[in-house]
Design a protein around this motif. Sequence first.
Motif, PDB file in Angstrom:
ATOM      1  N   PHE A 209       0.585  -1.056  -0.137  1.00 42.50           N
ATOM      2  CA  PHE A 209       0.170   0.220   0.197  1.00 42.50           C
ATOM      3  C   PHE A 209       0.859   1.456  -0.158  1.00 42.50           C
ATOM      4  N   PHE A 210       0.919   2.365  -1.209  1.00 46.36           N
ATOM      5  CA  PHE A 210       1.478   3.411  -0.780  1.00 46.36           C
ATOM      6  C   PHE A 210       0.627   4.481  -0.575  1.00 46.36           C
ATOM      7  N   ALA A 211       0.133   5.473   0.692  1.00 52.04           N
ATOM      8  CA  ALA A 211       0.056   6.783   0.959  1.00 52.04           C
ATOM      9  C   ALA A 211      -0.201   7.723  -0.362  1.00 52.04           C
ATOM     10  N   GLY A 232     -12.276  -1.063  -4.280  1.00 54.56           N
ATOM     11  CA  GLY A 232     -12.683   0.005  -4.353  1.00 54.56           C
ATOM     12  C   GLY A 232     -12.829   1.036  -5.691  1.00 54.56           C
ATOM     13  N   PRO A 233     -12.913   2.097  -5.232  1.00 50.44           N
ATOM     14  CA  PRO A 233     -11.956   3.126  -3.555  1.00 50.44           C
ATOM     15  C   PRO A 233     -13.891   2.624  -2.824  1.00 50.44           C
ATOM     16  N   MET A 234     -12.445   2.163  -1.692  1.00 44.23           N
ATOM     17  CA  MET A 234     -13.587   1.855  -0.583  1.00 44.23           C
ATOM     18  C   MET A 234     -12.950   2.664   1.058  1.00 44.23           C
ATOM     19  N   ASP A 235     -14.665   3.175   1.696  1.00 41.40           N
ATOM     20  CA  ASP A 235     -13.960   3.415   2.615  1.00 41.40           C
ATOM     21  C   ASP A 235     -13.824   3.002   3.841  1.00 41.40           C
ATOM     22  N   SER A 236     -12.728   2.828   4.811  1.00 41.25           N
ATOM     23  CA  SER A 236     -12.620   2.067   5.922  1.00 41.25           C
ATOM     24  C   SER A 236     -12.147   3.121   6.859  1.00 41.25           C
ATOM     25  N   PRO A 237     -12.678   2.579   8.392  1.00 40.69           N
ATOM     26  CA  PRO A 237     -11.543   3.517   8.970  1.00 40.69           C
ATOM     27  C   PRO A 237      -9.889   3.472   9.151  1.00 40.69           C
ATOM     28  N   PHE A 238     -10.004   3.006   8.385  1.00 38.77           N
ATOM     29  CA  PHE A 238      -7.703   3.065   8.269  1.00 38.77           C
ATOM     30  C   PHE A 238      -7.388   3.754   7.075  1.00 38.77           C
ATOM     31  N   GLY A 239      -8.869   4.600   6.010  1.00 37.62           N
ATOM     32  CA  GLY A 239      -8.853   5.372   5.231  1.00 37.62           C
ATOM     33  C   GLY A 239      -9.166   4.429   4.117  1.00 37.62           C
ATOM     34  N   ARG A 240      -9.468   5.595   3.476  1.00 36.63           N
ATOM     35  CA  ARG A 240      -9.881   5.311   1.635  1.00 36.63           C
ATOM     36  C   ARG A 240      -9.130   4.863   0.935  1.00 36.63           C
ATOM     37  N   PHE A 241      -9.731   3.016   0.598  1.00 34.35           N
ATOM     38  CA  PHE A 241      -8.350   2.792  -0.524  1.00 34.35           C
ATOM     39  C   PHE A 241      -8.376   1.680  -2.010  1.00 34.35           C
ATOM     40  N   ALA A 242      -8.287   2.037  -2.854  1.00 36.18           N
ATOM     41  CA  ALA A 242      -7.850   1.520  -3.634  1.00 36.18           C
ATOM     42  C   ALA A 242      -7.161  -0.156  -4.214  1.00 36.18           C
ATOM     43  N   ALA A 243      -7.354  -1.090  -4.320  1.00 32.31           N
ATOM     44  CA  ALA A 243      -6.388  -1.894  -5.154  1.00 32.31           C
ATOM     45  C   ALA A 243      -6.389  -2.170  -6.731  1.00 32.31           C
ATOM     46  N   LEU A 244      -5.059  -2.209  -7.184  1.00 27.17           N
ATOM     47  CA  LEU A 244      -4.852  -1.941  -8.612  1.00 27.17           C
ATOM     48  C   LEU A 244      -4.034  -2.694  -9.431  1.00 27.17           C
ATOM     49  N   THR A 245      -4.023  -3.167 -10.466  1.00 28.38           N
ATOM     50  CA  THR A 245      -2.618  -3.375 -10.793  1.00 28.38           C
ATOM     51  C   THR A 245      -2.160  -1.947 -11.743  1.00 28.38           C
ATOM     52  N   ASP A 246      -0.873  -2.394 -12.002  1.00 24.67           N
ATOM     53  CA  ASP A 246      -0.261  -0.920 -12.967  1.00 24.67           C
ATOM     54  C   ASP A 246      -0.271  -1.656 -14.877  1.00 24.67           C
ATOM     55  N   SER A 247       0.442  -0.164 -15.209  1.00 24.26           N
ATOM     56  CA  SER A 247       0.330  -0.907 -16.834  1.00 24.26           C
ATOM     57  C   SER A 247       0.374  -1.992 -17.079  1.00 24.26           C
ATOM     58  N   GLN A 248       1.553  -2.269 -16.326  1.00 21.25           N
ATOM     59  CA  GLN A 248       3.184  -4.342 -16.912  1.00 21.25           C
ATOM     60  C   GLN A 248       2.362  -4.990 -15.940  1.00 21.25           C
ATOM     61  N   GLY A 249       0.879  -4.682 -14.830  1.00 20.90           N
ATOM     62  CA  GLY A 249       0.336  -5.923 -14.469  1.00 20.90           C
ATOM     63  C   GLY A 249       0.610  -6.240 -12.991  1.00 20.90           C
ATOM     64  N   ALA A 250       1.763  -5.180 -12.292  1.00 15.50           N
ATOM     65  CA  ALA A 250       2.209  -5.737 -10.493  1.00 15.50           C
ATOM     66  C   ALA A 250       0.347  -5.036  -9.987  1.00 15.50           C
ATOM     67  N   PHE A 252      -0.646  -3.192  -6.591  1.00 14.24           N
ATOM     68  CA  PHE A 252      -0.403  -2.578  -5.804  1.00 14.24           C
ATOM     69  C   PHE A 252      -1.887  -1.742  -4.937  1.00 14.24           C
ATOM     70  N   ALA A 253      -1.778  -1.486  -3.709  1.00 12.55           N
ATOM     71  CA  ALA A 253      -3.000  -0.325  -3.295  1.00 12.55           C
ATOM     72  C   ALA A 253      -2.269   0.944  -3.465  1.00 12.55           C
ATOM     73  N   VAL A 254      -3.387   2.080  -2.926  1.00 14.21           N
ATOM     74  CA  VAL A 254      -3.575   3.176  -2.704  1.00 14.21           C
ATOM     75  C   VAL A 254      -4.426   3.297  -1.905  1.00 14.21           C
ATOM     76  N   ILE A 255      -4.096   4.249  -0.608  1.00 12.20           N
ATOM     77  CA  ILE A 255      -4.998   4.949   0.917  1.00 12.20           C
ATOM     78  C   ILE A 255      -3.585   6.290   1.004  1.00 12.20           C
ATOM     79  N   ASP A 256      -6.026   6.676   0.679  1.00  7.72           N
ATOM     80  CA  ASP A 256      -6.105   8.021   1.725  1.00  7.72           C
ATOM     81  C   ASP A 256      -6.197   7.891   2.783  1.00  7.72           C
ATOM     82  N   LEU A 257      -5.196   8.108   3.496  1.00  9.37           N
ATOM     83  CA  LEU A 257      -4.908   7.892   5.324  1.00  9.37           C
ATOM     84  C   LEU A 257      -6.291   8.868   6.050  1.00  9.37           C
TER      85      LEU A 257
END
Length: 271
Positions: A209-211, A232-250, A252-257
Amino acid sequence: MAAQAEGMPCWADAMFTDIEKAKEFYGDVLGWTFGESATEFGNYTEAYSDGKAVAAVVPPMPGQEGKSAWCLYFASPDAAATAEKIRAAGGELLMEPMTVGDFGTMVLARDPAGVTFGVWQAGTHEGFQKRGEPGAYCWAEVFTREPGKADAFFPAVFPYGLQHMEGEADAGDEQTDFKLFSLGGDTVLGRMAMGEEFPPEIPPYIQVFFAVGDCDAAVAKARDRGGELHFGPMDSPFGRFAALTDSQGASFAVIDLNTTKGAMPGLTDEK
């Protein structure tokens, strides 16, 4: 910078066939800038946020071409000793302890269920120079189809305690089988059981997860750059987050804490 505690996630890197494409993607989505490629270390290229090292990208070595993926490294005071613990706990060493100049010593390994991870014994390179802020690493979760193996393996290799969230369903319910690994009472890593919603061709992995300052904006940028939204994006007690793959298939997730919703759950130590 003081050495990081044993078992603390301390660094992340990823192999990409197209390094320039990776730099463009993460430069846009996470605001990263990049240093010069270290040709003596396989064109290893560090990424920076606000001038602080936060990750690295590297082209695959000959014979290692395959699906792009992020690798999370855990701090160790003695990489060789940690390698022996990995073996003893039923894990597999993909790379024996290897000294990387004066930067440190690395190990690559898999847990008994196939989750790939790294170990880093710091030399001059201590790892993340920034964490928990936009543009930097902030969290990770082990996604596995064999949660019992992960729950036994990681505390055998690192000095982890095991916790669960109060109100979580029993471990028999794959949909909500989520545990936490802790160091000194602080949670440092999650563990999620992979249910039927994960296609069988997706191997077990560690989700990094990257902030970000704005989850929805980061998702939009990722999709504009050829990434794919998976959750996602989905709200949670920890932050709003989403799970993705990048343009080459890796993956990762992003989260607004800073955008949180709901009460923080209580934690109970496993006996």
